[in-house]
Scaffold this active site. Structure first.
Site, mmCIF file in Angstrom:
data_model
loop_
_atom_site.group_PDB
_atom_site.id
_atom_site.type_symbol
_atom_site.label_atom_id
_atom_site.label_comp_id
_atom_site.label_asym_id
_atom_site.label_seq_id
_atom_site.Cartn_x
_atom_site.Cartn_y
_atom_site.Cartn_z
ATOM 1 N N SER A 144 0.817 -1.157 -0.242
ATOM 2 C CA SER A 144 -0.180 0.122 0.345
ATOM 3 C C SER A 144 1.546 1.188 0.438
ATOM 4 O O SER A 144 0.758 1.975 -0.626
ATOM 5 C CB SER A 144 -1.114 -0.180 1.822
ATOM 6 N N LYS B 213 0.343 -9.869 7.485
ATOM 7 C CA LYS B 213 -0.001 -8.757 8.270
ATOM 8 C C LYS B 213 -1.086 -7.765 8.685
ATOM 9 O O LYS B 213 -1.967 -8.243 8.127
ATOM 10 C CB LYS B 213 0.789 -8.101 7.235
#
Length: 339
Positions: free
Chosen positions: A58, A182
């Site tokens: 991201s 994650k």
């Protein structure tokens, strides 16, 4: 044979650097990659002791980068890090596609370019009607097709609030090619339920938090480390915090040091949580001198600007004092009340 988990510790989700506005080939619509700055920042982080880099997540604007650019970036860092004295430095490449076949193709291209692991964002276009069984089947299909081990990337903020339950993670953790996850959210209970789950083989499945804001308490319940945006510009502090948090024994001085770092980091991480990649790029440019503060691709436009950054300066000044103290090996502060 089951694949091994990534090394525990601090990983950095690095921003993707694009050419500065002064560059001859600069385009305001789609500025080209800046491989030299990308490598310089990577070497800076490797020298600071981080355990690995996450590319094209991201923070790396994966959704703004072409497949050819992805391959070029991973290849350039693999070769450049080797030349800089880090030949086996772990690299994890992110994906953000919704189809199984496209995700597998991205993983294959990244593996060929030199990545060691894939960080796979959960498919979220149809989040409202996606069942947990569908999530399990999707990740299992991707893992079966991937030429390298993968981690589950659970980030509700960019995934249409798709939910991935601890029970789903337990099921996926049994797959021989899924080696971790994650969690980029603040639900510490979910972290606990996965990191402490006796049904999961934690020797080969590592849970990382995406928030250095709660690194110290998260490590206490078995979290393997952090893939943390703050470490992109204050890496030594986060590495030291992990070392303290994961020590078998901790004296009063070490506990005080850990608390001091965590306090400063939790405040500074508000920039990462609130401003995302825009804030991270701003900080990396202003604090470390890498790239442009507004060096993103559309639809992201501009950085924070001087006025907004000024609001963060006291917090960053505190974090800067901590970073310098950690790097020098000197004492931090004798209490949590201040320097």
């Amino acid at each position: 044979m089951a694949a091994a988990a990534p090394p525990h510790g601090i990983w950095v989700p690095v921003p993707t650097f694009f050419a500065r506005k002064a560059a001859a080939d600069y385009s305001p619509v789609s500025p080209p990659l800046d491989p030299d700055t990308q490598l310089s920042h990577a070497v800076f982080l490797a020298n600071a002791g981080v355990r690995g880099l996450v590319l094209l997540g991201s923070t790396g604007e994966a959704v703004h980068v072409t497949r050819a650019e992805r391959v070029a970036l991973v290849k350039h860092l693999r070769e450049g890090l080797a030349a800089a004295g880090f030949p086996a430095f772990p690299l994890m490449a992110g994906t953000a596609a919704n189809s199984v076949d496209e995700t597998a193709a991205l993983l294959a291209a990244s593996k060929e370019a030199g990545a060691d692991y894939g960080l796979v964002l959960a498919p979220s276009y149809f989040a409202g009607v996606t069942s947990q069984e569908g999530v399990v089947a999707w990740f299992a299909a991707v893992a079966a097709r991937s030429p390298m081990p993968i981690l589950i990337y659970h980030y509700p903020g960019v995934s249409n609030n798709l939910k991935i339950t601890p029970a789903t993670v337990r099921t996926l953790a049994a797959h021989p090619n899924i080696v971790g996850a994650k969690f980029s959210h603040g639900d510490i209970s979910a972290h606990c339920q996965v990191a402490l789950d006796p049904a999961i083989d934690h020797e080969r499945f590592a849970l990382f938090t995406g928030l250095g804001q709660h690194l110290f308490p998260a490590v206490q319940v078995g979290v393997a480390g952090a893939i943390d945006g703050l470490a992109a510009f204050y890496p030594a502090s986060m590495v030291r915090l992990f070392e303290l948090a994961s020590a078998d024994e901790m004296g009063s001085k070490q506990r005080e040091e850990a608390r001091r770092i965590q306090w400063a980091a939790s405040r500074a991480e508000e920039l990462v949580v609130g401003c995302g990649v825009v804030g991270i790029k701003e900080a990396v440019a202003r604090v470390c001198g890498f790239g442009d503060a507004d060096g993103t691709r559309l639809p992201l436009l501009g950085g924070l600007g001087d006025q907004e950054w000024k609001r963060w300066e006291p917090v960053m000044a505190e974090m800067e004092r901590v970073e310098k103290a950690v790097r020098s090996g000197g004492p931090l502060y004798s209490s949590l009340d201040g320097p």
